[in-house]
Motif scaffolding. Structure first.
Motif, PDB file in Angstrom:
ATOM      1  N   VAL A 144      -0.013   3.049   8.916  1.00  0.00           N
ATOM      2  CA  VAL A 144       1.011   3.801   8.401  1.00  0.00           C
ATOM      3  C   VAL A 144       2.193   2.893   7.978  1.00  0.00           C
ATOM      4  O   VAL A 144       2.515   2.375   6.818  1.00  0.00           O
ATOM      5  CB  VAL A 144       1.234   5.000   9.272  1.00  0.00           C
ATOM      6  CG1 VAL A 144       2.887   5.229   9.156  1.00  0.00           C
ATOM      7  CG2 VAL A 144       1.306   6.340   9.099  1.00  0.00           C
ATOM      8  N   ALA A 145       2.485   2.164   9.308  1.00  0.00           N
ATOM      9  CA  ALA A 145       3.352   0.900   9.774  1.00  0.00           C
ATOM     10  C   ALA A 145       3.160   0.115   8.186  1.00  0.00           C
ATOM     11  O   ALA A 145       3.543  -0.789   7.433  1.00  0.00           O
ATOM     12  CB  ALA A 145       3.045   0.094  10.520  1.00  0.00           C
ATOM     13  N   ALA A 146       1.260  -0.720   7.933  1.00  0.00           N
ATOM     14  CA  ALA A 146       1.113  -1.800   7.599  1.00  0.00           C
ATOM     15  C   ALA A 146       1.210  -1.170   5.750  1.00  0.00           C
ATOM     16  O   ALA A 146       1.548  -1.259   5.015  1.00  0.00           O
ATOM     17  CB  ALA A 146      -0.536  -2.422   7.443  1.00  0.00           C
ATOM     18  N   SER A 147       1.132   0.127   5.421  1.00  0.00           N
ATOM     19  CA  SER A 147       1.489   0.635   4.566  1.00  0.00           C
ATOM     20  C   SER A 147       2.817   1.437   3.705  1.00  0.00           C
ATOM     21  O   SER A 147       3.247   0.367   2.914  1.00  0.00           O
ATOM     22  CB  SER A 147       0.772   1.445   4.188  1.00  0.00           C
ATOM     23  OG  SER A 147       0.516   2.692   5.085  1.00  0.00           O
ATOM     24  N   VAL A 148       4.140   1.033   4.709  1.00  0.00           N
ATOM     25  CA  VAL A 148       5.260   0.874   4.205  1.00  0.00           C
ATOM     26  C   VAL A 148       5.425  -0.335   4.511  1.00  0.00           C
ATOM     27  O   VAL A 148       6.294  -0.742   3.413  1.00  0.00           O
ATOM     28  CB  VAL A 148       5.260   1.755   5.643  1.00  0.00           C
ATOM     29  CG1 VAL A 148       7.532   1.526   5.702  1.00  0.00           C
ATOM     30  CG2 VAL A 148       5.583   3.211   5.948  1.00  0.00           C
ATOM     31  N   ILE A 149       5.377  -1.367   5.011  1.00  0.00           N
ATOM     32  CA  ILE A 149       5.571  -2.438   5.342  1.00  0.00           C
ATOM     33  C   ILE A 149       5.427  -3.116   3.469  1.00  0.00           C
ATOM     34  O   ILE A 149       5.987  -4.533   2.626  1.00  0.00           O
ATOM     35  CB  ILE A 149       5.203  -4.036   6.143  1.00  0.00           C
ATOM     36  CG1 ILE A 149       6.088  -5.024   5.710  1.00  0.00           C
ATOM     37  CG2 ILE A 149       4.419  -3.698   6.563  1.00  0.00           C
ATOM     38  CD1 ILE A 149       7.328  -5.263   6.434  1.00  0.00           C
ATOM     39  N   VAL A 150       4.137  -3.133   3.535  1.00  0.00           N
ATOM     40  CA  VAL A 150       3.236  -3.386   1.886  1.00  0.00           C
ATOM     41  C   VAL A 150       4.047  -3.185   0.837  1.00  0.00           C
ATOM     42  O   VAL A 150       4.610  -3.443   0.048  1.00  0.00           O
ATOM     43  CB  VAL A 150       1.367  -3.664   1.971  1.00  0.00           C
ATOM     44  CG1 VAL A 150       1.246  -3.502   0.557  1.00  0.00           C
ATOM     45  CG2 VAL A 150       0.862  -4.166   3.188  1.00  0.00           C
ATOM     46  N   SER A 151       4.335  -1.574   0.822  1.00  0.00           N
ATOM     47  CA  SER A 151       5.442  -0.719   0.339  1.00  0.00           C
ATOM     48  C   SER A 151       6.567  -1.788  -0.514  1.00  0.00           C
ATOM     49  O   SER A 151       6.807  -1.192  -1.582  1.00  0.00           O
ATOM     50  CB  SER A 151       5.012   0.749  -0.246  1.00  0.00           C
ATOM     51  OG  SER A 151       5.800   0.703   1.065  1.00  0.00           O
ATOM     52  N   GLN A 152       6.978  -2.339   0.815  1.00  0.00           N
ATOM     53  CA  GLN A 152       8.233  -2.555   1.083  1.00  0.00           C
ATOM     54  C   GLN A 152       8.958  -4.269   0.297  1.00  0.00           C
ATOM     55  O   GLN A 152       9.638  -4.106  -0.383  1.00  0.00           O
ATOM     56  CB  GLN A 152       9.213  -2.567   1.691  1.00  0.00           C
ATOM     57  CG  GLN A 152       9.454  -1.577   2.452  1.00  0.00           C
ATOM     58  CD  GLN A 152      10.589  -0.507   2.097  1.00  0.00           C
ATOM     59  OE1 GLN A 152      11.052  -1.033   2.079  1.00  0.00           O
ATOM     60  NE2 GLN A 152      10.172   1.250   2.132  1.00  0.00           N
ATOM     61  N   VAL A 153       7.685  -4.892   0.529  1.00  0.00           N
ATOM     62  CA  VAL A 153       7.702  -6.391  -0.086  1.00  0.00           C
ATOM     63  C   VAL A 153       6.661  -6.441  -1.106  1.00  0.00           C
ATOM     64  O   VAL A 153       7.211  -7.820  -1.619  1.00  0.00           O
ATOM     65  CB  VAL A 153       7.288  -6.913   0.877  1.00  0.00           C
ATOM     66  CG1 VAL A 153       7.552  -7.281   2.221  1.00  0.00           C
ATOM     67  CG2 VAL A 153       5.518  -7.199   1.134  1.00  0.00           C
ATOM     68  N   LYS A 154       6.430  -5.142  -1.856  1.00  0.00           N
ATOM     69  CA  LYS A 154       5.170  -5.561  -3.066  1.00  0.00           C
ATOM     70  C   LYS A 154       6.056  -5.761  -4.185  1.00  0.00           C
ATOM     71  O   LYS A 154       7.232  -5.926  -5.004  1.00  0.00           O
ATOM     72  CB  LYS A 154       4.445  -4.779  -3.353  1.00  0.00           C
ATOM     73  CG  LYS A 154       5.327  -3.015  -4.631  1.00  0.00           C
ATOM     74  CD  LYS A 154       4.938  -2.286  -4.424  1.00  0.00           C
ATOM     75  CE  LYS A 154       6.261  -1.606  -5.314  1.00  0.00           C
ATOM     76  NZ  LYS A 154       5.450   0.135  -4.842  1.00  0.00           N
ATOM     77  N   THR A 155       5.608  -7.120  -5.094  1.00  0.00           N
ATOM     78  CA  THR A 155       6.088  -6.614  -5.926  1.00  0.00           C
ATOM     79  C   THR A 155       5.702  -7.020  -7.502  1.00  0.00           C
ATOM     80  O   THR A 155       6.497  -7.476  -8.958  1.00  0.00           O
ATOM     81  CB  THR A 155       6.407  -8.927  -6.444  1.00  0.00           C
ATOM     82  OG1 THR A 155       4.612  -9.153  -6.685  1.00  0.00           O
ATOM     83  CG2 THR A 155       7.498  -9.880  -5.157  1.00  0.00           C
ATOM     84  N   GLU A 156       4.588  -6.244  -7.398  1.00  0.00           N
ATOM     85  CA  GLU A 156       3.578  -5.616  -8.698  1.00  0.00           C
ATOM     86  C   GLU A 156       3.089  -4.274  -8.310  1.00  0.00           C
ATOM     87  O   GLU A 156       2.632  -4.690  -7.005  1.00  0.00           O
ATOM     88  CB  GLU A 156       2.776  -6.639  -9.384  1.00  0.00           C
ATOM     89  CG  GLU A 156       1.708  -6.610  -8.400  1.00  0.00           C
ATOM     90  CD  GLU A 156       1.484  -8.147  -8.092  1.00  0.00           C
ATOM     91  OE1 GLU A 156       1.628  -9.428  -8.816  1.00  0.00           O
ATOM     92  OE2 GLU A 156       1.126  -8.418  -6.565  1.00  0.00           O
ATOM     93  N   ALA A 157       2.456  -3.490  -8.885  1.00  0.00           N
ATOM     94  CA  ALA A 157       2.116  -2.073  -8.158  1.00  0.00           C
ATOM     95  C   ALA A 157       0.430  -2.843  -7.508  1.00  0.00           C
ATOM     96  O   ALA A 157       0.011  -3.710  -7.884  1.00  0.00           O
ATOM     97  CB  ALA A 157       1.288  -1.150  -9.636  1.00  0.00           C
ATOM     98  N   TYR A 158      -0.404  -2.108  -7.018  1.00  0.00           N
ATOM     99  CA  TYR A 158      -1.392  -2.103  -6.302  1.00  0.00           C
ATOM    100  C   TYR A 158      -1.988  -1.201  -6.332  1.00  0.00           C
ATOM    101  O   TYR A 158      -1.581  -0.477  -5.827  1.00  0.00           O
ATOM    102  CB  TYR A 158      -0.563  -3.231  -5.067  1.00  0.00           C
ATOM    103  CG  TYR A 158      -0.207  -2.795  -4.018  1.00  0.00           C
ATOM    104  CD1 TYR A 158       0.372  -1.802  -3.562  1.00  0.00           C
ATOM    105  CD2 TYR A 158      -1.294  -2.269  -2.894  1.00  0.00           C
ATOM    106  CE1 TYR A 158       1.269  -1.521  -2.971  1.00  0.00           C
ATOM    107  CE2 TYR A 158      -0.417  -0.594  -2.115  1.00  0.00           C
ATOM    108  CZ  TYR A 158       0.396  -0.824  -1.629  1.00  0.00           C
ATOM    109  OH  TYR A 158       1.633  -0.554  -0.896  1.00  0.00           O
ATOM    110  N   SER A 159      -2.920  -1.324  -6.260  1.00  0.00           N
ATOM    111  CA  SER A 159      -4.417  -0.211  -5.180  1.00  0.00           C
ATOM    112  C   SER A 159      -4.605   0.115  -4.503  1.00  0.00           C
ATOM    113  O   SER A 159      -4.455  -0.247  -3.852  1.00  0.00           O
ATOM    114  CB  SER A 159      -5.641  -0.334  -6.104  1.00  0.00           C
ATOM    115  OG  SER A 159      -6.195   0.045  -5.190  1.00  0.00           O
ATOM    116  N   MET A 160      -3.824   1.301  -3.689  1.00  0.00           N
ATOM    117  CA  MET A 160      -3.080   2.192  -2.361  1.00  0.00           C
ATOM    118  C   MET A 160      -5.032   2.096  -1.948  1.00  0.00           C
ATOM    119  O   MET A 160      -5.316   1.675  -0.583  1.00  0.00           O
ATOM    120  CB  MET A 160      -3.366   3.248  -2.437  1.00  0.00           C
ATOM    121  CG  MET A 160      -2.315   4.088  -1.322  1.00  0.00           C
ATOM    122  SD  MET A 160      -1.387   2.869  -0.101  1.00  0.00           S
ATOM    123  CE  MET A 160      -1.296   3.852   0.964  1.00  0.00           C
TER     124      MET A 160
END
Lengths: 294, 265
Positions: free
Chosen positions: B138-154
């Motif tokens: 949960v924590a990692a997906s929140v932080i990854v979605s916060q810092v992302k610069t482009e779309a990525y595969s969940m």
């Protein structure tokens, strides 16, 4: 009915001594003493019948069931107090007692509180902060709170002060009156003498004898000491029934068991200056079992 | 169930600490991602200066380093390392702490079979690991979605993250079998750190050779994030080996533990 039945039980640890071909039984409702010097195999025997360790030969039955195959079932009715008690240090006494009680499918609360009262135990303390004697009390309460039918005690009194020891013994006698069978292992003879009906003496992993305490103490043994005017042949008193024969200057002393007439006739034929016939202490009776036979 | 809850309670603090450390780790590293992705060309040049063996050992992939999943896989190596230590700690303590604290006599004279004791303890260990993984994901997906610069595969993100649990299971099982075999473990941390780092270093060394078969030597090499990103699947053979290690260790542990002599203290 036999509560404990041990048949040719053997446990060897590599080359080290364990127990060899041990056999005895404990009847329902008795307080059975298990006595021997340190390292004789008392704990090994107890740990085997509790299935903490597995025998290399022979078998043991508790309540008529094999102690290995039915270990969890048998354990419901056993209360065990090891010689050294160790519990989860960061738990409070009350939590440990509750944890212990949670293994038995009955309500142990009432008996637990009674025991806590009797043993004068502070249940709000952390186990870590308890003295050795108080830890022992925790052990006693957790071992008895489910009102077991068989109580197994391995050197239980170490660390308890005399007052607590007395209370503990009273408690055991009370449990015994209610029907519990007790196996009491100890190297302290006076404890065994105070409590037990029968006793098994173990030495170097073997049972030396199983006797009634009353037999050992009252009937059979006489401690005889005579002073003679002239030196007596060393083999003169070496007859059946004589133990621990010692010569010191003109004094001869020994323990005698058997028909008192035979030894009195022997004595009558010697020119003696003095004679003592006493009841021996249990200690003295046991000493010759303890001493190594070369 | 009483043993299970007792064990859970015993692991509570250390589980919380480990979980939050893993989260702190991922936050710390991922927060660097925006600045790294901005200057990704500079970083690529820098990395090209490293010998290839070093890059491989560190798990640096030049092409994917600037992408969010590529960067995440790089730091995930360290997350797995931490996670492996946590799992190995629990596994090793399961049985050894009863011996070390001398509470085995208490527990094993209760009306409960040894296999049931081991099962309860194992379930408690699994619960703590699942807790750690759930909170982490949960924590990692929140932080990854916060810092992302482009779309990525969940899906791929979750697949990569799931390998943390797989690696933890392997080290949990290794810990248990060690604690059942070794008569007395004085320090759990020494054993678990020693084992985990040994496998980690084996992993570093084998990854430099590029020899596929040597990857079987270290559980850290079983789940290649590059492969997951490319194929969005796990490598079946390594998955099977992982399952094999876990089941063999557990079955052996049960057999040994139910037959073992519990020595007096």
């Amino acid at each position: 009915m036999n509560v404990i039945e041990i048949n040719n039980l053997t446990k060897t640890y590599g080359n080290a001594r364990g127990i060899t071909d041990l056999s005895f039984h404990v009847e329902e409702g008795e307080i059975f003493g298990f006595i021997g010097p340190n390292g004789a195999g008392k704990s090994t025997t107890i740990r085997t019948i509790l299935s903490l360790i597995y025998p290399t030969g022979g078998s043991a039955k508790i309540f008529g069931k094999d102690c290995i195959d039915f270990a969890p079932e048998i354990a419901k009715e056993i209360g065990y107090l090891p010689s050294e008690v160790f519990y989860y240090d960061n738990m409070k006494v009350i939590d440990l007692l509750k944890y212990s009680a949670s293994f038995y499918k009955k309500d142990c609360k009432k008996r637990m509180n009674e025991l806590v009262e009797i043993m004068d135990l502070d249940i709000t303390k952390k186990i870590d902060d308890l003295s050795l004697g108080n830890k022992k009390k925790v052990g006693i309460v957790q071992g008895l709170l489910h009102e077991p039918k068989l109580i197994i005690l391995d050197e239980p009194t170490s660390g308890l002060d005399p007052l607590m020891q007395q209370r503990f013994f009273d408690l055991l006698l009370e449990e015994n009156k209610k029907g519990a069978t007790i196996l009491f292992s100890s190297h302290i003879l006076s404890e065994v003498q105070r409590l037990c009906d029968r006793v098994a003496i173990i030495k170097e992993g073997k049972i030396v004898t199983v006797e009634k305490i009353s037999n050992l103490k009252e009937n059979n043994y006489k401690k005889i000491k005579i002073e003679t005017r002239n030196a007596v042949d060393r083999d003169y008193f070496n007859i059946t029934g004589v133990n621990d024969l010692t010569f010191k200057d003109s004094t001869i002393s020994f323990l005698f068991r058997g028909d008192i007439n035979t030894v009195l006739k022997k004595i009558a034929e010697v020119d003696i200056t003095n004679l003592w016939i006493e009841e021996p202490d249990l200690e003295e009776i046991f000493m010759h079992y303890y001493e190594k036979e070369d | 169930m009483n043993i299970y809850f007792h064990e859970l309670k015993a692991y509570k603090n250390s589980t919380l600490i480990w979980t939050f450390s893993l989260i702190a780790l991922v936050i710390l590293f991922m927060s660097m991602f925006p600045s790294i992705s901005r200057d990704v060309e500079v970083f690529k040049e820098l990395m090209e200066g490293f010998p290839e063996a070093v890059r491989k050992a560190l798990g640096l992939e030049i092409e994917s380093f600037g992408t969010i999943l590529g960067f995440y896989s790089y730091i995930f190596l360290y997350v797995t390392l931490f996670g492996a230590i946590q799992a190995m700690n629990i596994g090793t303590s399961i049985i050894s702490k009863e011996v070390r604290d001398k509470t085995a006599d208490f527990l094993l004279t209760k009306p409960v079979s040894r296999s049931k004791i081991l099962t309860s303890k194992l379930m408690a260990a699994l619960t703590t690991l699942i807790f750690t993984n759930v909170v982490y994901v949960v924590a990692a997906s929140v932080i990854v979605s916060q810092v992302k610069t482009e779309a990525y595969s969940m899906k791929i993100f979750l697949m990569i993250t799931l390998t943390l649990f797989f690696v933890q299971l392997i080290f949990l099982a290794l810990g248990i079998i060690i604690s059942v075999i070794v008569p007395k473990i004085k320090s759990v941390l020494t054993v678990s750190l020693g084992t985990v780092f040994t496998f980690y270093i084996i992993g570093l060394l084998t990854s430099t050779t590029g020899d596929e078969s040597k990857r079987y030597l270290s559980p850290f090499q079983y789940f290649d994030t590059g492969y997951i990103i490319k194929n969005s699947s796990f490598e079946t053979s390594f998955l099977l080996v992982g399952v094999g290690i876990v089941s063999v260790s557990l079955v052996t542990s049960y057999i040994i533990y139910t037959k073992k002599d519990i020595q007096a203290v």
